[in-house]
Write a protein that holds these residues in place. Structure first.
Motif, PDB file in Angstrom:
ATOM      1  N   VAL A 213     -19.291  10.701 -33.768  1.00 58.64           N
ATOM      2  CA  VAL A 213     -18.908  10.920 -35.175  1.00 58.64           C
ATOM      3  C   VAL A 213     -19.331   9.616 -35.866  1.00 58.64           C
ATOM      4  CG1 VAL A 213     -17.307  11.398 -36.716  1.00 58.64           C
ATOM      5  CG2 VAL A 213     -16.996  12.092 -34.119  1.00 58.64           C
TER       6      VAL A 213
ATOM      7  N   VAL B 188     -11.465  12.715 -31.095  1.00 61.25           N
ATOM      8  CA  VAL B 188     -12.386  12.584 -30.077  1.00 61.25           C
ATOM      9  C   VAL B 188     -11.687  12.437 -28.710  1.00 61.25           C
ATOM     10  CG1 VAL B 188     -14.103  10.848 -29.069  1.00 61.25           C
ATOM     11  CG2 VAL B 188     -14.029  11.644 -31.745  1.00 61.25           C
TER      12      VAL B 188
ATOM     13  N   TYR C 180     -19.377  20.262 -33.883  1.00 61.62           N
ATOM     14  CA  TYR C 180     -20.386  19.131 -33.686  1.00 61.62           C
ATOM     15  C   TYR C 180     -21.674  20.008 -33.517  1.00 61.62           C
ATOM     16  CZ  TYR C 180     -16.853  15.558 -32.760  1.00 61.62           C
ATOM     17  OH  TYR C 180     -15.892  14.594 -33.002  1.00 61.62           O
TER      18      TYR C 180
ATOM     19  N   VAL D 214      -9.702  10.635 -36.217  1.00 62.42           N
ATOM     20  CA  VAL D 214     -10.764  10.859 -35.517  1.00 62.42           C
ATOM     21  C   VAL D 214     -10.677  10.348 -34.233  1.00 62.42           C
ATOM     22  CG1 VAL D 214     -13.227  10.567 -35.618  1.00 62.42           C
ATOM     23  CG2 VAL D 214     -12.177  11.163 -37.656  1.00 62.42           C
TER      24      VAL D 214
ATOM     25  N   PRO E 273     -18.120  13.268 -42.401  1.00 63.62           N
ATOM     26  CA  PRO E 273     -18.765  12.558 -41.354  1.00 63.62           C
ATOM     27  C   PRO E 273     -19.942  13.369 -40.445  1.00 63.62           C
ATOM     28  CG  PRO E 273     -16.775  13.460 -40.504  1.00 63.62           C
ATOM     29  CD  PRO E 273     -17.040  13.795 -41.909  1.00 63.62           C
TER      30      PRO E 273
ATOM     31  N   LYS F 107     -21.251  14.667 -37.238  1.00 63.84           N
ATOM     32  CA  LYS F 107     -20.940  15.103 -35.912  1.00 63.84           C
ATOM     33  C   LYS F 107     -21.887  15.573 -35.107  1.00 63.84           C
ATOM     34  CE  LYS F 107     -16.626  16.986 -36.008  1.00 63.84           C
ATOM     35  NZ  LYS F 107     -15.340  17.526 -36.743  1.00 63.84           N
TER      36      LYS F 107
END
Ligand code: AMP
Length: 420
Positions: A131, A143, A36, A139, A101, A103
């Motif tokens: 995300v 998370v 991230y 996902v 994605p 992030k």
């Protein structure tokens, strides 16, 4: 007034701030490991963003926003949460056109005009992630697992992870009707807030903290009872991925989140031992949010963790948290000439990355030693007239109490040898 912070806010003083830095550094490290990257958005946004993005029937928007008109007549609000701003930034900068994605994470203050009590502030701090661009249940599991990993890295114990699926625009209306039916029959028994919520946002009634409302809604139909087959499959897959990586959870059909934009997975992490405000973090999927803000239909999911409550939980559990970092060298000086030399030495030490300080209060040598002790200095370099004349320094190791002479030019290597 002048010497008091506004209600619901607080200062973080040196001594305490190291704990915050530890929480933040642990978060940054975690984000790095999970891929991230940081997103910084403004502290205030157009009020409309939160009306649309969070929902105008939520408590956060309806009652708790710090909203004002700026001098240009625009309606501005201090951000009460981080997801709508992140979605706005994602759209504004066309990140949806790049590889998915996306992030991102954020750490910073949020503002809600809440009833102040232990664990509930008006300016509080969240570490959150988002995300965008993947609807994959893996996902969802990642998370949730990441939030749990944050607590684990902080060495928190006894968290309770509650998880639910709140469905999607296909199945939620069916549940809503059933729930409305149930609530209408019990309208008189609900609190005033809930009575007004029933038609605007019935799901929120399940979230009411009033004892009586909780009792009345005990047997209420839950979202889980009405999931469509896609949502059910998504939920089952999410749970099975969590099983795969050994994350324990409690399925809680009553769990709904305070904000409107959630679809499918919703979760919350509780720590009952910190009192009534026991939620130390929560999150969920918000597949409708980006479209709601005028963008394409992009799925999203995230969490937000309340750092004040995490800190309270850590302290409650007796965690040893970082405090002031000790000083490496305190230079004690006697006389103006020694002070000049001392200043030069301190500057040289600092330029070599050694933390160093000296007296600026004209203290006696004895008082300087006492002060060095308070600073938890590892070493004290003493310079008086005699030392100046001979070009030496008395170097005292504060832990062992041993003292020896070193030449001024040898000081740096002697300090380097001692280390931190
Ligand atoms: P929310 O955005 O409401 O889902 O909140 C996420 C997390 O932020 C919660 O689990 C709390 O830990 C924290 N939080 C929310 N509101 C407050 C507040 N007024 N004061 C302190 N922490 C809060």
């Amino acid at each position: 007034m002048l010497t008091r912070v506004p209600k619901g806010t607080f200062d973080v003083l040196p001594g305490e701030v190291e704990k915050w830095q530890f929480l933040e550094e642990t978060a940054r490290r975690l984000c790095r490991d999970y891929g991230y990257r940081e997103l910084r958005t403004p502290i205030f946004e157009h009020t409309e963003l939160f009306l649309r993005g969070v929902g105008d029937t939520t408590d956060v928007v309806e009652k708790e926003m710090y909203t004002f008109q700026d001098k240009g007549g625009r309606s501005i609000s201090l951000r009460p949460e981080g997801t709508a701003p992140a979605a706005r930034a994602y759209l504004e900068h066309g990140l949806h056109a790049g590889p998915q994605p996306v992030k991102v994470f954020y750490i910073g203050p949020m503002f809600r005009y809440a009833n102040v009590q232990a664990g509930r502030y008006r300016q509080f701090h969240q570490f959150g992630i988002e995300v965008f661009g993947s609807g994959d249940p893996l996902v969802d599991a990642e998370v949730v697992a990441m939030a749990m990993e944050y607590y684990r890295r902080l060495r928190l114990r006894d968290m309770e992870l509650h998880i639910n699926s709140v469905g999607c625009p296909h199945c939620r209306p069916v549940h809503r009707e059933k729930l409305l039916e149930f609530l209408r029959e019990r309208l008189e028994q609900l609190c005033a807030d809930c009575r007004s919520r029933v038609h605007r946002n019935p799901l929120r009634v399940l979230d009411c903290k009033e004892e009586e409302c909780r009792r009345v809604t005990e047997g209420a139909p839950t979202t889980l009872d009405y999931l469509c087959s896609e949502c059910r499959l998504h939920f089952e897959q999410t749970l099975s991925y969590l099983d795969e990586v050994g994350v324990q959870y409690v399925v809680d059909g009553r769990l709904v989140r305070g904000l409107d934009y959630y679809t499918r997975t919703a979760f919350e992490i509780m720590m009952p031992e910190i009192g009534a405000q026991s939620s130390i973090g929560g999150g969920g999927r918000y597949d409708g949010l980006v479209a709601q803000l005028g963008g394409p239909a992009v799925p999203g999911i995230g969490f937000a963790i309340g750092l004040e409550r995490v800190l309270a939980a850590l302290e409650k559990q007796g965690a040893v948290l970082p405090g002031r970092e000790s000083l490496q060298v305190f230079v004690a000086v006697v006389g103006e000439e020694a002070r000049r030399t001392g200043f030069k030495i301190v500057q040289e030490l600092r330029s070599r990355g050694v933390s160093a300080d000296l007296d600026t209060q004209n203290r006696s040598l004895k008082a300087q030693m006492k002060y060095a002790n308070r600073l938890q200095a590892a070493m004290v370099a003493i310079i008086g007239e005699e030392e100046l004349k001979r070009g030496i320094i008395q170097l005292r190791d504060m832990e062992s109490g041993q003292q020896h002479e070193v030449k001024i030019e040898e000081l740096y290597s002697a300090v380097a040898k001692r280390g931190r």
